[in-house]
Design a protein around this motif. Structure first.
Motif, PDB file in Angstrom:
ATOM      1  N   VAL A 122       0.899  -1.391  -0.050  1.00 29.68           N
ATOM      2  CA  VAL A 122       0.032  -0.210   0.011  1.00 29.68           C
ATOM      3  C   VAL A 122       0.663   1.351   0.000  1.00 29.68           C
ATOM      4  N   ARG A 123       2.329   1.108   0.095  1.00 28.23           N
ATOM      5  CA  ARG A 123       3.077   2.266   0.224  1.00 28.23           C
ATOM      6  C   ARG A 123       2.860   3.175  -0.805  1.00 28.23           C
ATOM      7  N   ASP A 124       2.704   3.075  -2.029  1.00 27.14           N
ATOM      8  CA  ASP A 124       2.451   3.871  -3.352  1.00 27.14           C
ATOM      9  C   ASP A 124       1.058   4.216  -3.686  1.00 27.14           C
ATOM     10  N   VAL A 125       0.061   3.787  -2.602  1.00 27.86           N
ATOM     11  CA  VAL A 125      -1.243   4.421  -2.807  1.00 27.86           C
ATOM     12  C   VAL A 125      -1.137   6.039  -2.660  1.00 27.86           C
ATOM     13  N   ALA A 175       0.955   2.014  11.507  1.00 31.47           N
ATOM     14  CA  ALA A 175      -0.364   2.685  11.431  1.00 31.47           C
ATOM     15  C   ALA A 175      -0.334   3.756   9.878  1.00 31.47           C
ATOM     16  N   PHE A 176      -1.299   4.204   9.552  1.00 34.46           N
ATOM     17  CA  PHE A 176      -1.470   4.895   8.225  1.00 34.46           C
ATOM     18  C   PHE A 176      -2.628   5.970   8.418  1.00 34.46           C
ATOM     19  N   ARG A 177      -2.625   6.687   7.418  1.00 35.21           N
ATOM     20  CA  ARG A 177      -3.821   7.777   7.376  1.00 35.21           C
ATOM     21  C   ARG A 177      -4.343   7.591   5.819  1.00 35.21           C
ATOM     22  N   LEU A 178      -5.684   7.616   5.974  1.00 38.71           N
ATOM     23  CA  LEU A 178      -6.429   7.577   4.371  1.00 38.71           C
ATOM     24  C   LEU A 178      -6.200   9.084   3.993  1.00 38.71           C
ATOM     25  N   PRO A 203     -10.249  12.856  14.882  1.00 40.43           N
ATOM     26  CA  PRO A 203     -10.600  11.482  15.598  1.00 40.43           C
ATOM     27  C   PRO A 203     -11.923  10.807  14.847  1.00 40.43           C
ATOM     28  N   ASP A 204     -12.801  11.501  14.717  1.00 33.80           N
ATOM     29  CA  ASP A 204     -14.157  11.283  14.001  1.00 33.80           C
ATOM     30  C   ASP A 204     -13.908  10.515  12.657  1.00 33.80           C
ATOM     31  N   ASP A 205     -13.289  11.174  11.958  1.00 29.50           N
ATOM     32  CA  ASP A 205     -12.722  10.620  10.525  1.00 29.50           C
ATOM     33  C   ASP A 205     -12.142   9.228  10.855  1.00 29.50           C
ATOM     34  N   ALA A 206     -11.170   8.918  11.869  1.00 35.02           N
ATOM     35  CA  ALA A 206     -10.588   7.874  12.001  1.00 35.02           C
ATOM     36  C   ALA A 206     -11.351   6.960  12.725  1.00 35.02           C
ATOM     37  N   LYS A 207     -12.509   7.071  13.520  1.00 33.66           N
ATOM     38  CA  LYS A 207     -13.592   6.453  13.969  1.00 33.66           C
ATOM     39  C   LYS A 207     -14.390   5.583  12.841  1.00 33.66           C
ATOM     40  N   LYS A 208     -14.747   6.636  11.870  1.00 34.57           N
ATOM     41  CA  LYS A 208     -15.621   6.318  10.769  1.00 34.57           C
ATOM     42  C   LYS A 208     -14.754   5.180   9.963  1.00 34.57           C
ATOM     43  N   ALA A 209     -13.664   5.486   9.560  1.00 33.21           N
ATOM     44  CA  ALA A 209     -12.956   4.528   8.785  1.00 33.21           C
ATOM     45  C   ALA A 209     -12.654   3.105   9.508  1.00 33.21           C
ATOM     46  N   ALA A 210     -12.460   3.062  10.660  1.00 29.43           N
ATOM     47  CA  ALA A 210     -12.207   1.943  11.513  1.00 29.43           C
ATOM     48  C   ALA A 210     -13.703   1.247  11.498  1.00 29.43           C
ATOM     49  N   GLY A 211     -14.735   1.788  11.599  1.00 30.80           N
ATOM     50  CA  GLY A 211     -16.034   1.328  11.535  1.00 30.80           C
ATOM     51  C   GLY A 211     -16.400   0.870  10.283  1.00 30.80           C
ATOM     52  N   LEU A 212     -15.950   1.416   9.222  1.00 30.72           N
ATOM     53  CA  LEU A 212     -16.192   1.022   7.825  1.00 30.72           C
ATOM     54  C   LEU A 212     -15.468  -0.305   7.537  1.00 30.72           C
ATOM     55  N   PHE A 213     -14.094  -0.330   8.021  1.00 28.37           N
ATOM     56  CA  PHE A 213     -13.427  -1.760   7.651  1.00 28.37           C
ATOM     57  C   PHE A 213     -13.913  -2.765   8.488  1.00 28.37           C
ATOM     58  N   LEU A 214     -14.448  -2.518   9.573  1.00 31.77           N
ATOM     59  CA  LEU A 214     -15.173  -3.733  10.468  1.00 31.77           C
ATOM     60  C   LEU A 214     -16.356  -4.084   9.680  1.00 31.77           C
ATOM     61  N   ASP A 215     -17.442  -3.132   9.627  1.00 33.38           N
ATOM     62  CA  ASP A 215     -18.620  -3.507   9.010  1.00 33.38           C
ATOM     63  C   ASP A 215     -18.610  -3.969   7.610  1.00 33.38           C
ATOM     64  N   LYS A 216     -17.983  -3.376   6.882  1.00 32.63           N
ATOM     65  CA  LYS A 216     -18.013  -3.574   5.468  1.00 32.63           C
ATOM     66  C   LYS A 216     -17.039  -4.679   4.992  1.00 32.63           C
ATOM     67  N   TYR A 217     -15.776  -4.861   5.528  1.00 26.70           N
ATOM     68  CA  TYR A 217     -14.831  -5.749   5.141  1.00 26.70           C
ATOM     69  C   TYR A 217     -14.553  -6.783   6.284  1.00 26.70           C
ATOM     70  N   ALA A 241      -6.566  -4.738   0.164  1.00 26.94           N
ATOM     71  CA  ALA A 241      -7.512  -4.433  -0.788  1.00 26.94           C
ATOM     72  C   ALA A 241      -8.435  -3.413  -0.286  1.00 26.94           C
ATOM     73  N   ALA A 242      -8.886  -3.598   0.878  1.00 21.35           N
ATOM     74  CA  ALA A 242      -9.777  -2.596   1.615  1.00 21.35           C
ATOM     75  C   ALA A 242      -9.309  -1.191   1.478  1.00 21.35           C
ATOM     76  N   ILE A 243      -7.807  -1.117   1.868  1.00 20.40           N
ATOM     77  CA  ILE A 243      -7.089   0.279   2.003  1.00 20.40           C
ATOM     78  C   ILE A 243      -7.322   0.743   0.412  1.00 20.40           C
ATOM     79  N   ILE A 244      -6.893   0.027  -0.331  1.00 19.88           N
ATOM     80  CA  ILE A 244      -7.050   0.488  -1.855  1.00 19.88           C
ATOM     81  C   ILE A 244      -8.426   0.803  -2.181  1.00 19.88           C
ATOM     82  N   ALA A 245      -9.314   0.205  -1.926  1.00 21.15           N
ATOM     83  CA  ALA A 245     -10.756   0.442  -2.391  1.00 21.15           C
ATOM     84  C   ALA A 245     -11.355   1.755  -1.640  1.00 21.15           C
ATOM     85  N   GLU A 246     -10.874   2.055  -0.479  1.00 22.11           N
ATOM     86  CA  GLU A 246     -11.207   3.207   0.330  1.00 22.11           C
ATOM     87  C   GLU A 246     -10.404   4.382   0.344  1.00 22.11           C
TER      88      GLU A 246
END
Length: 442
Positions: free
Chosen positions: A353-356, A375-378, A384-398, A432-437
Motif C-alpha cells: 500500500v506504500r504507493d497508494v 499505522a496509516f492515514r487515508l 478523531p471522528d474520521d479515524a473512527k468512521k474509517a475503522a467502523g467501515l473496515f469492520l462492518d464492510k470488510y 484490498a480494503a485500503i486501496i478500495a477506500e
C-alpha cells in the motif's frame, strides 16, 4: 474436558506434545495433582513465510469470520497455553482458599508464584528479586510513575505525544499530587533515529530541572521503536531517571533489561508473550528499589521486597501461574524467529500500500525503528471522528478490525497490528480494503 484432539487443535505438524500429557486439565481433578505441562515443541519452518504462517496459525483457536489486527491489545493464547490456563484455573478453584491463604500441601502459594517471577526474570535477564507480577502493563507503570520517590516539588517530568494515554495521565498525577512540572513535547516526523535523538537531546537541554522521563519502548499509537539505550544514556548523563514503558515490547522485541539501560521498566505479558489476560510486571534494578515507594504504603510485604510496589489484592492466580507456560511456548518458537516473522507480516501489507496516492505511512523503513505495529492515514483523513468512521467501515464492510488511534501531534491514525495467527489471505484483504477506500475522505 480437554482431550488430546482439542489440545493439539489439528496442528500435528506444528506442535508435538508428550502422549497423555494433554490430560493435565482433567487430572487436576485430584486435589494433590499439580497441573504438569507437556513439553512445548514447535516444528514449523520459521525461515519460510508461508510454512511459518501455516504452522503458527494451527497453534490458535480464534474466530476467522473477522480478520483481527489488534495484537497490540491482546495477543490471544495459543492452544497449549490456553489448556495450561484451564488446568490451573480448575486446580485453583478446587483448592480455593486453602491455596490462596498460603498454599496447599506441597504447593506453597508464594513459591509457585515465584516460579513465574523466575521465568519472567530469566526472559529479561534479571534477578527474581527485581521482578514483581502485576495485573497488566498499565497497573505496572502506574506503580512506577506514581510512586517514584526522588521527585521534589518543581522538578520536571517529561513525556511525548507517542506515549500511552494512561501513562501520560500518571505523569499528570505527579503534577497534582507532588507539585511536579509537566513538560510535554511532540516527536518530529519522520521518526528517524536522528530526529528522535535530536528531539530528546533538545528537550533535556531545555529542561534544567528535569528529574523523570517517560520513554515508550514501542509506541501503541504508531509502532515507533526509539533508540532506547541511547535515549536512556542521554537522560542519565543529565541526572534524569527513565521509566520505560515496555508494554508492547516484551515478547515482541528481543531484549534484556540490561540492553535498555533503564532501571525501571513496566510491561505487559498478555500482549506479545500471549500469556492469559491480566498479566504483566515491573522490573526495578536491585540498587534502585528504594526509589520506588511501596504502593500506597503497602506493608503486606517488607519495604525491601519489590512485591510491595504492586497492589496485593486477590488476583487471577491461575493466570499468573500460567506465565511460565507462555514463556515455554515462546521459547519453543524462538523469540528471534518470532520477531523476524512479525516483521515479515508488517512488511507484507505495508509494501503493498506504500504507493497508494495520498496514503500516509507513519514510520520510515529504518531498521530497528519498528516492529509489527504500524499505522496509516487515508488521504484527507483528519480528526478523531474520521479515524473512527474509517475503522467502523473496515469492520462492518470488510470484517477487518483495525484501530482508530488519536494522540499524535500530526493527527489520528488507523493502527494495524498483525498477530502470529494472521494469514497472507487476511493481509491481502486488508490491502484490498485500503486501496478500495482510499477516496473515503478525498
Amino acid at each position: 474436558m480437554v482431550t488430546r484432539r482439542h489440545f493439539l487443535g489439528g496442528s500435528a505438524g506444528a506442535v508435538g506434545l508428550a502422549m497423555g500429557a494433554a490430560a493435565s486439565a482433567q487430572n487436576a481433578g485430584a486435589a494433590d495433582d499439580w497441573p504438569v505441562d507437556p513439553p512445548f515443541r514447535f516444528t514449523g519452518d520459521m525461515d519460510n513465510f508461508d510454512a511459518a504462517q501455516s504452522a503458527l496459525a494451527a497453534l490458535y483457536d480464534v474466530r476467522r469470520d473477522f480478520a483481527t489486527f489488534d495484537a497490540a491489545y491482546y495477543g490471544a493464547m495459543t492452544r497449549p497455553v490456553e489448556a495450561a490456563y484451564r488446568a490451573r484455573s480448575h486446580w485453583v478453584n478446587r483448592n480455593h482458599a486453602l491455596f490462596l491463604r498460603g498454599g496447599s500441601p506441597g504447593h506453597p502459594r508464594d513459591a509457585e508464584l515465584d516460579a513465574s517471577r523466575t521465568a519472567v526474570a530469566r526472559m529479561l535477564g534479571a534477578g527474581m528479586d527485581e521482578i514483581a507480577l502485576s495485573a497488566g502493563g498499565t497497573e505496572a507503570l502506574y506503580a512506577l510513575i506514581a510512586n517514584y520517590a526522588p521527585l521534589q516539588p518543581g522538578d520536571a517530568v517529561i513525556y511525548a505525544d507517542v506515549d500511552y494515554d494512561e501513562m501520560q495521565f500518571a505523569c499528570d498525577y505527579l503534577a497534582q499530587s507532588r507539585g511536579a512540572r509537566l513538560v510535554r513535547f511532540d516527536l518530529p516526523e519522520p521518526h528517524s533515529e536522528a530526529n528522535i535523538l535530536a528531539a530528546y537531546d533538545k528537550i533535556l537541554k531545555d529542561t534544567p530541572r528535569a528529574k523523570l522521563l517517560l520513554l515508550t519502548h514501542l509506541s501503541n499509537r504508531n509502532g515507533l521503536v526509539p533508540p532506547v539505550k541511547a535515549v536512556v544514556a542521554m537522560a542519565k548523563a543529565r541526572g534524569v531517571d527513565v521509566i520505560l514503558d515496555s508494554a508492547q515490547a516484551v515478547g515482541h522485541l528481543p531484549f534484556t533489561a540490561a540492553d535498555t539501560g533503564a532501571d525501571f521498566i513496566g510491561f505487559s505479558l498478555h500482549k506479545w508473550l500471549a500469556a492469559p489476560l491480566g498479566t504483566g510486571g515491573i522490573y526495578i534494578a536491585k540498587d534502585r528499589l528504594q526509589d520506588i515507594k511501596p504502593w500506597l504504603g503497602n506493608r503486606i510485604h517488607d519495604a525491601d521486597d519489590i512485591r510491595a510496589r504492586i497492589p496485593t489484592g486477590t488476583v487471577d492466580f491461575a493466570a499468573r501461574l500460567t506465565v511460565p507456560a507462555a514463556i515455554a511456548m515462546q521459547d519453543a518458537i524462538g523469540l528471534e524467529a518470532k520477531h523476524r516473522h512479525l516483521l515479515r507480516l508488517r512488511d507484507y501489507w505495508v509494501e503493498r500500500v506504500r504507493d497508494v496516492p495520498g496514503l500516509e505511512m507513519l514510520l520510515p523503513d529504518e531498521p530497528g525503528r519498528y516492529g509489527a505495529v504500524s499505522a496509516f492515514r487515508l488521504p484527507g483523513m483528519s480528526g478523531p471522528d474520521d479515524a473512527k468512521k474509517a475503522a467502523g467501515l473496515f469492520l462492518d464492510k470488510y470484517r477487518l478490525l483495525v484501530v482508530a488511534k488519536a494522540g499524535l501531534a500530526s493527527g489520528p491514525v488507523l493502527r494495524v497490528t498483525p498477530a502470529l495467527f494472521n494469514s497472507r489471505a487476511e493481509l491481502d484483504r486488508l490491502v484490498a480494503a485500503i486501496i478500495a477506500e482510499r477516496g473515503l475522505f478525498a
